[in-house]
Design a protein around this motif. Structure first.
Motif, PDB file in Angstrom:
ATOM      1  N   VAL A  21       0.830  -1.308  -0.067  1.00  0.00           N
ATOM      2  CA  VAL A  21      -0.111  -0.084   0.032  1.00  0.00           C
ATOM      3  C   VAL A  21       0.864   1.341  -0.090  1.00  0.00           C
ATOM      4  N   THR A  22       0.446   2.262  -0.890  1.00  0.00           N
ATOM      5  CA  THR A  22       1.246   3.576  -0.895  1.00  0.00           C
ATOM      6  C   THR A  22       0.462   4.623  -0.549  1.00  0.00           C
ATOM      7  N   MET A  23       1.160   5.683  -0.305  1.00  0.00           N
ATOM      8  CA  MET A  23       0.481   6.996   0.072  1.00  0.00           C
ATOM      9  C   MET A  23      -0.687   7.164  -0.779  1.00  0.00           C
ATOM     10  N   ASP A  24      -0.186   7.168  -2.053  1.00  0.00           N
ATOM     11  CA  ASP A  24      -1.141   7.412  -3.253  1.00  0.00           C
ATOM     12  C   ASP A  24      -2.214   6.409  -3.285  1.00  0.00           C
ATOM     13  N   ASP A  25      -2.041   5.297  -3.034  1.00  0.00           N
ATOM     14  CA  ASP A  25      -3.348   4.293  -2.875  1.00  0.00           C
ATOM     15  C   ASP A  25      -4.205   4.742  -1.810  1.00  0.00           C
ATOM     16  N   ILE A  26      -3.750   5.385  -0.639  1.00  0.00           N
ATOM     17  CA  ILE A  26      -4.653   5.615   0.552  1.00  0.00           C
ATOM     18  C   ILE A  26      -5.518   6.720   0.113  1.00  0.00           C
ATOM     19  N   ALA A  27      -4.542   7.850  -0.590  1.00  0.00           N
ATOM     20  CA  ALA A  27      -5.265   8.920  -1.131  1.00  0.00           C
ATOM     21  C   ALA A  27      -6.317   8.586  -2.055  1.00  0.00           C
ATOM     22  N   ASN A  28      -6.124   8.011  -3.007  1.00  0.00           N
ATOM     23  CA  ASN A  28      -7.239   7.659  -4.102  1.00  0.00           C
ATOM     24  C   ASN A  28      -8.319   6.801  -3.450  1.00  0.00           C
ATOM     25  N   GLU A  29      -8.291   5.830  -2.591  1.00  0.00           N
ATOM     26  CA  GLU A  29      -9.275   5.274  -1.960  1.00  0.00           C
ATOM     27  C   GLU A  29     -10.315   6.246  -1.151  1.00  0.00           C
ATOM     28  N   MET A  30      -9.457   7.133  -0.381  1.00  0.00           N
ATOM     29  CA  MET A  30     -10.222   8.043   0.382  1.00  0.00           C
ATOM     30  C   MET A  30     -10.801   9.082  -0.430  1.00  0.00           C
ATOM     31  N   GLY A  31     -10.231   9.560  -1.591  1.00  0.00           N
ATOM     32  CA  GLY A  31     -10.859  10.497  -2.658  1.00  0.00           C
ATOM     33  C   GLY A  31     -10.173  11.890  -1.999  1.00  0.00           C
ATOM     34  N   ILE A  32      -9.031  11.977  -1.502  1.00  0.00           N
ATOM     35  CA  ILE A  32      -8.348  13.067  -0.803  1.00  0.00           C
ATOM     36  C   ILE A  32      -7.024  13.260  -1.513  1.00  0.00           C
ATOM     37  N   SER A  33      -6.286  14.294  -1.143  1.00  0.00           N
ATOM     38  CA  SER A  33      -5.116  14.504  -1.733  1.00  0.00           C
ATOM     39  C   SER A  33      -4.037  14.008  -1.016  1.00  0.00           C
ATOM     40  N   LYS A  34      -2.644  13.429  -1.287  1.00  0.00           N
ATOM     41  CA  LYS A  34      -1.645  12.865  -1.002  1.00  0.00           C
ATOM     42  C   LYS A  34      -1.471  13.976   0.319  1.00  0.00           C
ATOM     43  N   LYS A  35      -1.357  15.089  -0.053  1.00  0.00           N
ATOM     44  CA  LYS A  35      -0.859  16.547   0.730  1.00  0.00           C
ATOM     45  C   LYS A  35      -1.688  16.544   2.073  1.00  0.00           C
ATOM     46  N   THR A  36      -2.976  15.922   1.958  1.00  0.00           N
ATOM     47  CA  THR A  36      -3.761  15.953   3.068  1.00  0.00           C
ATOM     48  C   THR A  36      -3.157  14.908   4.055  1.00  0.00           C
ATOM     49  N   ILE A  37      -2.862  13.744   3.690  1.00  0.00           N
ATOM     50  CA  ILE A  37      -2.527  12.804   4.321  1.00  0.00           C
ATOM     51  C   ILE A  37      -0.881  13.173   5.038  1.00  0.00           C
ATOM     52  N   TYR A  38      -0.147  13.867   4.317  1.00  0.00           N
ATOM     53  CA  TYR A  38       0.863  14.462   4.879  1.00  0.00           C
ATOM     54  C   TYR A  38       1.038  15.560   5.847  1.00  0.00           C
ATOM     55  N   ALA A  39      -0.131  16.092   5.958  1.00  0.00           N
ATOM     56  CA  ALA A  39      -0.562  17.096   6.946  1.00  0.00           C
ATOM     57  C   ALA A  39      -0.591  16.652   8.304  1.00  0.00           C
ATOM     58  N   HIS A  40      -1.094  15.245   8.234  1.00  0.00           N
ATOM     59  CA  HIS A  40      -1.310  14.544   9.579  1.00  0.00           C
ATOM     60  C   HIS A  40      -0.196  13.739   9.911  1.00  0.00           C
ATOM     61  N   TYR A  41       0.323  12.939   8.855  1.00  0.00           N
ATOM     62  CA  TYR A  41       1.443  11.999   8.762  1.00  0.00           C
ATOM     63  C   TYR A  41       2.886  12.601   7.879  1.00  0.00           C
ATOM     64  N   GLU A  42       3.936  12.647   8.632  1.00  0.00           N
ATOM     65  CA  GLU A  42       5.007  13.198   7.913  1.00  0.00           C
ATOM     66  C   GLU A  42       5.512  12.279   6.846  1.00  0.00           C
ATOM     67  N   ASN A  43       5.454  10.842   7.160  1.00  0.00           N
ATOM     68  CA  ASN A  43       5.741   9.893   5.810  1.00  0.00           C
ATOM     69  C   ASN A  43       5.015   8.764   6.151  1.00  0.00           C
ATOM     70  N   LYS A  44       5.158   7.793   5.199  1.00  0.00           N
ATOM     71  CA  LYS A  44       4.667   6.297   5.496  1.00  0.00           C
ATOM     72  C   LYS A  44       4.882   5.704   6.723  1.00  0.00           C
ATOM     73  N   THR A  45       6.301   5.717   6.998  1.00  0.00           N
ATOM     74  CA  THR A  45       6.608   5.113   8.168  1.00  0.00           C
ATOM     75  C   THR A  45       6.032   5.665   9.424  1.00  0.00           C
ATOM     76  N   HIS A  46       5.628   6.792   9.755  1.00  0.00           N
ATOM     77  CA  HIS A  46       5.007   7.470  10.559  1.00  0.00           C
ATOM     78  C   HIS A  46       3.758   6.780  10.575  1.00  0.00           C
ATOM     79  N   LEU A  47       2.962   6.621   9.454  1.00  0.00           N
ATOM     80  CA  LEU A  47       1.613   6.144   9.450  1.00  0.00           C
ATOM     81  C   LEU A  47       1.587   4.903   9.737  1.00  0.00           C
ATOM     82  N   VAL A  48       2.602   4.201   9.339  1.00  0.00           N
ATOM     83  CA  VAL A  48       2.611   2.564   9.692  1.00  0.00           C
ATOM     84  C   VAL A  48       2.763   2.442  11.214  1.00  0.00           C
TER      85      VAL A  48
END
Length: 201
Positions: A21-48
């Motif tokens: 699973v990539t950050m793009d996959d999560i963004a696409n699945e949620m219908g949001i921009s990747k930038k929105t995810i990075y506003a809350h989680y600095e990188n994928k490792t942090h999200l994991v």
């Protein structure tokens, strides 16, 4: 939004794998921009890391709730197994393997927390089983607890139990029955057989 991202990411990680699973996959699945995810989680490792930590809290809290009911210790182990499998989505994507391979530090930290939780709960389970006369009085509690912990992780090792040959749910059933048959008294065996027969109906 942060919580929604965490819930969706955890679901995708468990179903598709932490590496897959990539950050793009999560963004696409949620219908949001990747930038929105990075506003809350600095990188994928942090999200994991947040995802696994949160999942551990949910599972450990659920296990504690099951233990608090003080069911028969044999029933308790089956309830815990069912609860954990439900939250880990039957581990379709071998998330533990991917976590260990691609995020070893997170995996090691998580395993340490799991050890403390699991070891303590198994020790208490065995002690109660001994008091009720459903576990054999001559077992070494410390040894059996450690063997149980070791086995619970061994069945998730895909080199030993390849997913092409074994389903995760079947392995959990086989292992739990194997563990219990080694420590039950005749009284405990009746309870165990009753649970197994009712699960097969």
């Amino acid at each position: 939004m942060k919580e929604k991202i965490l819930v969706k990411a955890t679901d995708m990680f468990l179903n598709l794998g932490f590496k897959s699973v990539t950050m793009d996959d999560i963004a696409n699945e949620m219908g949001i921009s990747k930038k929105t995810i990075y506003a809350h989680y600095e990188n994928k490792t942090h999200l994991v890391e947040e995802s696994t930590s949160n999942l551990f809290l949910v599972i450990s809290s659920g296990i504690n709730d099951i233990i608090a009911v003080q069911k028969n210790p044999i029933e308790e182990l089956y309830e815990i197994k069912k609860f954990v499998m439900l939250h880990l989505k039957d581990e379709k994507s071998s998330p533990q393997y991917q976590l260990q391979k691609y995020y070893p530090k997170i995996y090691d930290d998580l395993r340490e927390k799991e050890y403390d939780l699991m070891f303590d709960s198994v020790v208490e389970n065995i002690k109660r089983g001994l008091e009720l006369g459903i576990y054999r009085s001559n077992i070494d509690v410390d040894f059996v607890s450690r063997i149980y912990y070791s086995g619970a992780f061994a069945i998730k090792d895909h080199k030993i139990f390849p997913s092409s040959k074994f389903k995760a749910a079947d392995l959990e059933d086989y292992f739990l029955e194997y563990h219990l048959r080694g420590i039950v008294t005749p009284k405990g065996r009746q309870i165990l057989n009753g649970i197994i027969n009712s699960n097969q109906e």
